[in-house]
Design a protein around this motif. Sequence first.
Motif, PDB file in Angstrom:
ATOM      1  N   ALA A 293      -5.860 -11.769  16.978  1.00 24.92           N
ATOM      2  CA  ALA A 293      -5.445 -13.091  17.456  1.00 24.92           C
ATOM      3  C   ALA A 293      -3.935 -13.179  17.600  1.00 24.92           C
ATOM      4  O   ALA A 293      -3.418 -13.960  18.401  1.00 24.92           O
ATOM      5  CB  ALA A 293      -5.951 -14.174  16.503  1.00 24.92           C
ATOM      6  N   LYS A 294      -3.199 -12.362  16.849  1.00 25.38           N
ATOM      7  CA  LYS A 294      -1.737 -12.416  16.894  1.00 25.38           C
ATOM      8  C   LYS A 294      -1.166 -11.420  17.894  1.00 25.38           C
ATOM      9  O   LYS A 294      -0.282 -11.735  18.648  1.00 25.38           O
ATOM     10  CB  LYS A 294      -1.156 -12.141  15.513  1.00 25.38           C
ATOM     11  N   LEU A 295      -1.667 -10.180  17.877  1.00 20.48           N
ATOM     12  CA  LEU A 295      -0.990  -9.113  18.616  1.00 20.48           C
ATOM     13  C   LEU A 295      -1.587  -8.814  19.988  1.00 20.48           C
ATOM     14  O   LEU A 295      -1.031  -8.022  20.730  1.00 20.48           O
ATOM     15  CB  LEU A 295      -0.928  -7.840  17.793  1.00 20.48           C
ATOM     16  N   ARG A 296      -2.712  -9.427  20.336  1.00 22.34           N
ATOM     17  CA  ARG A 296      -3.240  -9.249  21.691  1.00 22.34           C
ATOM     18  C   ARG A 296      -2.155  -9.688  22.670  1.00 22.34           C
ATOM     19  O   ARG A 296      -1.597 -10.773  22.539  1.00 22.34           O
ATOM     20  CB  ARG A 296      -4.493 -10.093  21.888  1.00 22.34           C
ATOM     21  N   ASN A 297      -1.792  -8.792  23.603  1.00 27.85           N
ATOM     22  CA  ASN A 297      -0.747  -9.100  24.582  1.00 27.85           C
ATOM     23  C   ASN A 297       0.605  -9.324  23.907  1.00 27.85           C
ATOM     24  O   ASN A 297       1.420 -10.118  24.387  1.00 27.85           O
ATOM     25  CB  ASN A 297      -1.116 -10.352  25.377  1.00 27.85           C
ATOM     26  N   MET A 298       0.838  -8.670  22.788  1.00 22.79           N
ATOM     27  CA  MET A 298       2.053  -8.789  21.972  1.00 22.79           C
ATOM     28  C   MET A 298       2.308 -10.219  21.513  1.00 22.79           C
ATOM     29  O   MET A 298       3.434 -10.625  21.245  1.00 22.79           O
ATOM     30  CB  MET A 298       3.284  -8.297  22.737  1.00 22.79           C
ATOM     31  N   GLY A 299       1.249 -11.021  21.491  1.00 23.96           N
ATOM     32  CA  GLY A 299       1.412 -12.415  21.103  1.00 23.96           C
ATOM     33  C   GLY A 299       1.774 -13.297  22.285  1.00 23.96           C
ATOM     34  O   GLY A 299       1.919 -14.508  22.141  1.00 23.96           O
ATOM     35  N   GLU A 300       1.907 -12.678  23.476  1.00 23.23           N
ATOM     36  CA  GLU A 300       2.262 -13.456  24.689  1.00 23.23           C
ATOM     37  C   GLU A 300       0.975 -13.937  25.359  1.00 23.23           C
ATOM     38  O   GLU A 300       0.647 -13.548  26.486  1.00 23.23           O
ATOM     39  CB  GLU A 300       3.073 -12.584  25.640  1.00 23.23           C
ATOM     40  N   ALA A 301       0.225 -14.730  24.618  1.00 23.59           N
ATOM     41  CA  ALA A 301      -1.057 -15.235  25.119  1.00 23.59           C
ATOM     42  C   ALA A 301      -1.208 -16.681  24.690  1.00 23.59           C
ATOM     43  O   ALA A 301      -0.828 -17.044  23.565  1.00 23.59           O
ATOM     44  CB  ALA A 301      -2.212 -14.409  24.550  1.00 23.59           C
ATOM     45  N   CYS A 302      -1.738 -17.502  25.567  1.00 26.82           N
ATOM     46  CA  CYS A 302      -1.950 -18.922  25.243  1.00 26.82           C
ATOM     47  C   CYS A 302      -2.899 -19.054  24.064  1.00 26.82           C
ATOM     48  O   CYS A 302      -2.906 -20.044  23.361  1.00 26.82           O
ATOM     49  CB  CYS A 302      -2.511 -19.645  26.443  1.00 26.82           C
ATOM     50  N   THR A 303      -3.747 -18.030  23.893  1.00 26.89           N
ATOM     51  CA  THR A 303      -4.740 -18.041  22.819  1.00 26.89           C
ATOM     52  C   THR A 303      -4.211 -17.433  21.532  1.00 26.89           C
ATOM     53  O   THR A 303      -4.927 -17.349  20.537  1.00 26.89           O
ATOM     54  CB  THR A 303      -5.959 -17.193  23.252  1.00 26.89           C
ATOM     55  N   ALA A 304      -2.954 -17.006  21.521  1.00 26.37           N
ATOM     56  CA  ALA A 304      -2.404 -16.326  20.335  1.00 26.37           C
ATOM     57  C   ALA A 304      -2.408 -17.247  19.122  1.00 26.37           C
ATOM     58  O   ALA A 304      -2.072 -18.436  19.232  1.00 26.37           O
ATOM     59  CB  ALA A 304      -0.988 -15.849  20.614  1.00 26.37           C
ATOM     60  N   ALA A 305      -2.788 -16.683  17.986  1.00 29.49           N
ATOM     61  CA  ALA A 305      -2.676 -17.435  16.723  1.00 29.49           C
ATOM     62  C   ALA A 305      -1.204 -17.712  16.481  1.00 29.49           C
ATOM     63  O   ALA A 305      -0.394 -16.792  16.387  1.00 29.49           O
ATOM     64  CB  ALA A 305      -3.273 -16.625  15.593  1.00 29.49           C
ATOM     65  N   ASN A 306      -0.841 -18.967  16.421  1.00 33.98           N
ATOM     66  CA  ASN A 306       0.566 -19.368  16.307  1.00 33.98           C
ATOM     67  C   ASN A 306       0.912 -19.805  14.883  1.00 33.98           C
ATOM     68  O   ASN A 306       2.070 -19.791  14.486  1.00 33.98           O
ATOM     69  CB  ASN A 306       0.824 -20.534  17.272  1.00 33.98           C
ATOM     70  N   ARG A 307      -0.103 -20.227  14.095  1.00 31.94           N
ATOM     71  CA  ARG A 307       0.124 -20.725  12.726  1.00 31.94           C
ATOM     72  C   ARG A 307      -1.001 -20.191  11.845  1.00 31.94           C
ATOM     73  O   ARG A 307      -2.167 -20.416  12.152  1.00 31.94           O
ATOM     74  CB  ARG A 307       0.053 -22.263  12.705  1.00 31.94           C
ATOM     75  N   PHE A 308      -0.635 -19.497  10.762  1.00 35.61           N
ATOM     76  CA  PHE A 308      -1.640 -18.983   9.831  1.00 35.61           C
ATOM     77  C   PHE A 308      -1.701 -19.935   8.641  1.00 35.61           C
ATOM     78  O   PHE A 308      -0.740 -20.049   7.875  1.00 35.61           O
ATOM     79  CB  PHE A 308      -1.303 -17.549   9.433  1.00 35.61           C
ATOM     80  N   ILE A 309      -2.814 -20.638   8.527  1.00 36.57           N
ATOM     81  CA  ILE A 309      -2.994 -21.676   7.506  1.00 36.57           C
ATOM     82  C   ILE A 309      -4.002 -21.137   6.483  1.00 36.57           C
ATOM     83  O   ILE A 309      -5.196 -21.063   6.750  1.00 36.57           O
ATOM     84  CB  ILE A 309      -3.497 -22.977   8.160  1.00 36.57           C
ATOM     85  N   VAL A 310      -3.486 -20.676   5.326  1.00 36.06           N
ATOM     86  CA  VAL A 310      -4.286 -19.857   4.403  1.00 36.06           C
ATOM     87  C   VAL A 310      -4.450 -20.574   3.073  1.00 36.06           C
ATOM     88  O   VAL A 310      -3.486 -21.156   2.541  1.00 36.06           O
ATOM     89  CB  VAL A 310      -3.619 -18.484   4.187  1.00 36.06           C
ATOM     90  N   HIS A 311      -5.644 -20.532   2.516  1.00 35.36           N
ATOM     91  CA  HIS A 311      -5.870 -21.198   1.235  1.00 35.36           C
ATOM     92  C   HIS A 311      -4.935 -20.600   0.190  1.00 35.36           C
ATOM     93  O   HIS A 311      -4.750 -19.379   0.108  1.00 35.36           O
ATOM     94  CB  HIS A 311      -7.327 -21.066   0.790  1.00 35.36           C
ATOM     95  N   GLU A 312      -4.355 -21.481  -0.634  1.00 35.11           N
ATOM     96  CA  GLU A 312      -3.302 -21.073  -1.574  1.00 35.11           C
ATOM     97  C   GLU A 312      -3.775 -19.982  -2.527  1.00 35.11           C
ATOM     98  O   GLU A 312      -3.000 -19.143  -2.964  1.00 35.11           O
ATOM     99  CB  GLU A 312      -2.824 -22.296  -2.354  1.00 35.11           C
ATOM    100  N   SER A 313      -5.082 -19.937  -2.820  1.00 38.65           N
ATOM    101  CA  SER A 313      -5.576 -18.968  -3.809  1.00 38.65           C
ATOM    102  C   SER A 313      -5.639 -17.542  -3.256  1.00 38.65           C
ATOM    103  O   SER A 313      -5.730 -16.580  -4.002  1.00 38.65           O
ATOM    104  CB  SER A 313      -6.973 -19.380  -4.278  1.00 38.65           C
ATOM    105  N   VAL A 314      -5.624 -17.387  -1.926  1.00 36.87           N
ATOM    106  CA  VAL A 314      -5.719 -16.033  -1.329  1.00 36.87           C
ATOM    107  C   VAL A 314      -4.523 -15.717  -0.442  1.00 36.87           C
ATOM    108  O   VAL A 314      -4.472 -14.654   0.180  1.00 36.87           O
ATOM    109  CB  VAL A 314      -7.028 -15.880  -0.514  1.00 36.87           C
TER     110      VAL A 314
END
Length: 499
Positions: A293-314
């Motif tokens: 989700a991040k590196l497809r097309n080096m991140g130059e994609a409208c679908t690129a994961a822009n924010r990683f929202i991760v549970h604090e425990s992991v």
Amino acid sequence: MTVTALPAVTAERESELLASVPTGLLINGEWRPAASGKTFDVEDPATGKVLLSIADAGPEDGAAALDAAAAAQESWAKVPPRERGEILRRAFELVTERAEDFALLMTLEMGKPLAEARGEVTYGAEFLRWFSEEAVRAFGRYSVSPDGKSRLLVTKKPVGPCLLITPWNFPLAMATRKIAPAVAAGCTMVLKSANLTPLTSQLFAAVMMEAGLPAGVLNVIPTSTAGATTGPLIKDARLRKLSFTGSTEVGRRLLSDASETVLRTSMELGGNAPFVVFEDADLDAAVAGAMLAKLRNMGEACTAANRFIVHESVAAEFAEKFAAKMAEMTTARGTEAQSKVGPLIDAKSRDKVHELVSDAVASGARAVLGGAPVDGPGYFYQPTILTGVSEGTRILSEEIFGPVAPITTFGTEEDAIRLANNTEYGLVAYVFTKDLNRGLRMGERLETGMLGLNAGVISNAAAPFGGIKQSGLGREGGLEGIEEYLYTQYIGIADPYAG
Ligand SMILES: NC(=O)c1ccc[n+]([C@@H]2O[C@H](COP(=O)([O-])OP(=O)(O)OC[C@H]3O[C@@H](n4cnc5c(N)ncnc54)[C@H](O)[C@@H]3O)[C@@H](O)[C@H]2O)c1
Ligand SMILES: O=CCCC(=O)O
């Protein structure tokens, strides 16, 4: 992201391929120079060197292209749907036969690694195959009115001449995702390709002509003056549809221009995708999904994961695993066998990425990997992971369009939903959890046109691609894609038993 190691490409191979690319404007079935005689240069983002100079369309050429499309519309709409579908099928086969040429050309002009470019050829060609089948399914209906006193005949008709404007980041797929349904529906068109990556569309247009597309159906006007060249077309009453893919900023301007003639529009715009990892997620699967989700097309994609929202425990374990995988990514020109991350499209894009990273670090975030441009020629940026990114930091609200992954944390499901929805965009979101009910709840509560559930890439020609909020209007692909190029006509018929 798995990128297969490939043999390096020779300079001779590159030259041979570039020599096969038409450098003129395609208007009424002929390749011609711009009326002004002007050309513009197309640059290799890995070296900054000029690959090719091509005709630079101006308003006069735009007008000639719309003249050709309008003149061809009536006869093209009369071509049987199956014949239109067979042209698309032949185009699919021709693109597939020349997959290596299309892949290398995209790598040269856009920078993506050759293996990624091959993936885009498969993805882009699939729109041709999909709509070759959809061409014969623009069904209407005939029914008896509820009171029985009349008959209702509903039919689908081609909307008419279209202006298609495409972005630079997926040079083939963004063109076929518009051209294929327009051809299937019986529309003629003018394509304004991106001035940063016009070569792929040039070669594709030649393939469409070889597949049997009649003169005037597809007209191609690469230009360095997008607004001046297409602005008059948008105001021309003969134009019946504008399909735009690009930034939300430009989309807003075009929507305003289109309002003057109440022009039908499709808008595929910017994104700010959240990538949500819950405490019960399979972390290895989540990291594998994050890499895609991040590196497809080096991140130059409208679908690129822009924010990683991760549970604090992991979050700590996720960041450590993610950084280890990102650290394996080699930055190199896309033609190099070891390349996993190519250059960004230009210096402006690279500098914007670095500006966002620097701002985040200045606001307290920590670059656990990367964090700077790559020294040397070209516009390379280091694969980067930022932890401790606090809510309100610019990088969480602006489209990064580069290989940078900012990580922020959450405590409860409600927090995750609030953080994920805290954007004016709504294109795609990604959620990793083993809890099916939680996954379905996220689908219902996330404000987004598409959702990847335990999947890092979901783009598929058979699915409706598009967003809500300021990520756009309409859908491309799937059963919905052809509807963007059709209009519904209703014919009311008197009771056949009366009189
Ligand atoms: N939603 C999607 O399907 C999708 C797909 C790819 C890219 N995008 C978005 O596109 C953006 C990156 O692409 P970009 O940099 O090419 O976007 P951009 O908006 O700068 O340009 C897109 C196209 O519009 C043209 N253009 C620019 N100004 C214009 C004007 N005034 N009149 C007419 N045409 C004009 C450009 O030449 C290009 O062909 C990102 O925001 C990305 O999210 C969205
Ligand atoms: O950049 C956006 C388009 C990417 C896709 O179609 O998957």
